[in-house]
Design an enzyme around this catalytic site. Structure first.
Site, PDB file in Angstrom:
ATOM      1  N   CYS A  63       0.822  -1.215   0.000  1.00 62.12           N
ATOM      2  CA  CYS A  63       0.000   0.000   0.000  1.00 62.12           C
ATOM      3  C   CYS A  63       0.857   1.266   0.000  1.00 62.12           C
ATOM      4  CB  CYS A  63      -0.899  -0.007   1.238  1.00 62.12           C
ATOM      5  SG  CYS A  63      -1.803   1.523   1.506  1.00 62.12           S
ATOM      6  N   TRP A  96      -7.452  -7.440   4.711  1.00 65.89           N
ATOM      7  CA  TRP A  96      -6.058  -7.591   5.106  1.00 65.89           C
ATOM      8  C   TRP A  96      -5.949  -8.637   6.208  1.00 65.89           C
ATOM      9  CZ3 TRP A  96      -2.886  -5.620   1.785  1.00 65.89           C
ATOM     10  CH2 TRP A  96      -3.107  -4.363   1.199  1.00 65.89           C
ATOM     11  N   VAL A 130     -11.705  -0.946   6.286  1.00 69.01           N
ATOM     12  CA  VAL A 130     -10.607  -1.388   7.143  1.00 69.01           C
ATOM     13  C   VAL A 130      -9.315  -1.212   6.351  1.00 69.01           C
ATOM     14  CG1 VAL A 130      -9.597  -3.337   8.371  1.00 69.01           C
ATOM     15  CG2 VAL A 130     -12.077  -2.962   8.420  1.00 69.01           C
ATOM     16  N   THR A 131      -8.568  -0.172   6.665  1.00 65.81           N
ATOM     17  CA  THR A 131      -7.427   0.243   5.853  1.00 65.81           C
ATOM     18  C   THR A 131      -6.144   0.264   6.666  1.00 65.81           C
ATOM     19  OG1 THR A 131      -7.859   2.583   6.369  1.00 65.81           O
ATOM     20  CG2 THR A 131      -8.918   1.677   4.394  1.00 65.81           C
ATOM     21  N   VAL A 132      -5.041   0.296   5.960  1.00 65.15           N
ATOM     22  CA  VAL A 132      -3.724   0.556   6.544  1.00 65.15           C
ATOM     23  C   VAL A 132      -3.261   1.921   6.027  1.00 65.15           C
ATOM     24  CG1 VAL A 132      -2.947  -1.807   6.903  1.00 65.15           C
ATOM     25  CG2 VAL A 132      -2.719  -0.793   4.629  1.00 65.15           C
ATOM     26  N   GLU A 147      -5.014   7.730   9.445  1.00 65.48           N
ATOM     27  CA  GLU A 147      -4.859   8.599   8.286  1.00 65.48           C
ATOM     28  C   GLU A 147      -3.365   8.776   8.019  1.00 65.48           C
ATOM     29  OE1 GLU A 147      -4.474  10.624   5.283  1.00 65.48           O
ATOM     30  OE2 GLU A 147      -6.573  10.187   5.774  1.00 65.48           O
ATOM     31  N   SER A 148      -2.894   8.253   6.890  1.00 67.09           N
ATOM     32  CA  SER A 148      -1.459   8.225   6.623  1.00 67.09           C
ATOM     33  C   SER A 148      -0.825   9.608   6.631  1.00 67.09           C
ATOM     34  CB  SER A 148      -1.185   7.534   5.288  1.00 67.09           C
ATOM     35  OG  SER A 148      -1.711   8.281   4.197  1.00 67.09           O
ATOM     36  N   TYR A 194      -5.712   5.594  -8.681  1.00 67.53           N
ATOM     37  CA  TYR A 194      -6.834   4.763  -8.215  1.00 67.53           C
ATOM     38  C   TYR A 194      -8.134   5.175  -8.899  1.00 67.53           C
ATOM     39  CZ  TYR A 194      -4.092   2.533  -4.547  1.00 67.53           C
ATOM     40  OH  TYR A 194      -3.164   1.782  -3.872  1.00 67.53           O
TER      41      TYR A 194
END
Length: 328
Positions: A63, A96, A130-132, A147-148, A194
């Site tokens: 990711c 994931w 559900v994110t990384v 939040e990256s 994306y």
């Protein structure tokens, strides 16, 4: 890519039928902060105190959003202060998951098998994707932030007592310029690939495709005269946020996401710039093409139903970048 609805897992792809074929990224939910002393964060947000060993970072090597936090952790030398788990690159019906695959690191904090179970530990009734990445607090047993863009700044400013305080990817004097270029690059490049790749109508695809290459063309011109995106003595946050998309572009986005007008290798300045960032001390260690290509080509069955992972491109990322000819 599934989601939780009131704490129940659902294996559902993005709903592009309601958006005219456009991909719309969902907003992140956990937005607390970490500061050196626990003082409130931006806009008075709740903040936790920085402590070595207290926080855990969940990422995917595939990711690009998670990758930017992994790079910041590396640059700031926070490996001993912030522990790490890396999910399996394949995203199937359970989203994931953690595994013993080479490059992956199981969940050593909660012992979970699926990332959505980590989210449920923080909020049993959670609703959302559900994110990384995920920044977890071991002491209170919750997610601090997922939040990256904010995790980068948390790691850069909050943990100077436990890492390399001399590294600052968001110098205060440069923040207006960093923020300004981040806005365009996020919309048309980071998220633009994306929007092109997940589009389900020709119109939606073309609406993302053209701004993507207009921005890349502009960046090629900008980088012909200056070494980094904003005038600075070293790469800033803006550079690392762009890098994680560039390093995936030729291997994934060019073919898999149909962003095939040009490769990054066709841009002399952008490609050299990407090489310099890849060769920056410690950064190459965070790049794993097995995970990157394995994830996109095996997980996106609506785009690549056979799951075949291409073997190319064959690029030498260790060749001289020649960016030192420009003044930093």
């Amino acid at each position: 890519m599934g989601l939780l609805v009131d704490g129940k897992w659902q294996d559902k792809w993005y709903d592009t039928a309601s958006t005219g074929g456009k991909f719309k990224r969902s907003t992140t939910t956990f937005r607390d902060w970490i500061t050196a002393d626990g003082a409130p964060g931006p806009d008075g947000r709740k903040a936790y105190p920085a402590e070595a060993g207290r926080y855990h970072l969940y990422v995917s090597l595939a990711c690009p959003w998670a990758h930017r936090t992994l790079i910041t952790r590396k640059l700031k030398r926070l490996e001993d202060a912030i522990s790490l788990s890396i999910v399996d690159y394949h995203m199937g019906e359970e989203g994931w998951v953690f595994s013993e695959r080479p490059g992956a690191i199981p969940d050593s904090v909660l012992g979970k098998k699926r990332l959505y179970e980590v989210y449920l530990e923080a909020d049993p009734h959670y609703t959302g994707r559900v994110t990384v990445p995920v920044l977890w607090d071991k002491e209170t047993g919750t997610i601090v932030n997922n939040e990256s863009a904010e995790i980068i700044r948390i790691l850069n400013t909050g943990f100077n007592a436990f890492g390399d305080a001399s590294v600052d990817v968001t110098p205060e004097a440069l923040l207006p310029k960093i923020d300004a270029i981040n806005v365009r690059i996020y919309d048309t490049v980071n998220n633009g690939v994306y929007k092109a790749g997940f589009a389900t109508t020709q119109r939606a695809y073309e609406a993302a495709f053209h701004p993507l290459f207009e921005t890349l063309d502009d960046l090629e011109e900008r980088l012909s005269a200056q070494r980094y995106l904003v005038p600075s003595s070293a790469p800033t946050e803006a550079d690392w946020r762009l890098f994680t998309t560039l390093i995936r572009f030729d291997a994934v986005y060019h073919g898999h996401f149909k962003c095939n007008l040009r490769q990054i290798a066709d841009y002399p300045n952008l490609f050299g710039y990407m090489l310099e960032l890849y060769q920056w001390p410690g950064v190459a260690e965070t790049v794993n093409f097995e995970h990157i290509k394995g994830h996109y080509y095996s997980s996106h069955k609506t785009i690549n139903p056979t799951g075949i992972v291409p073997l190319g491109p064959d690029q030498d990322l260790t060749r001289p970048h020649n960016r030192d000819r420009l003044k930093a």
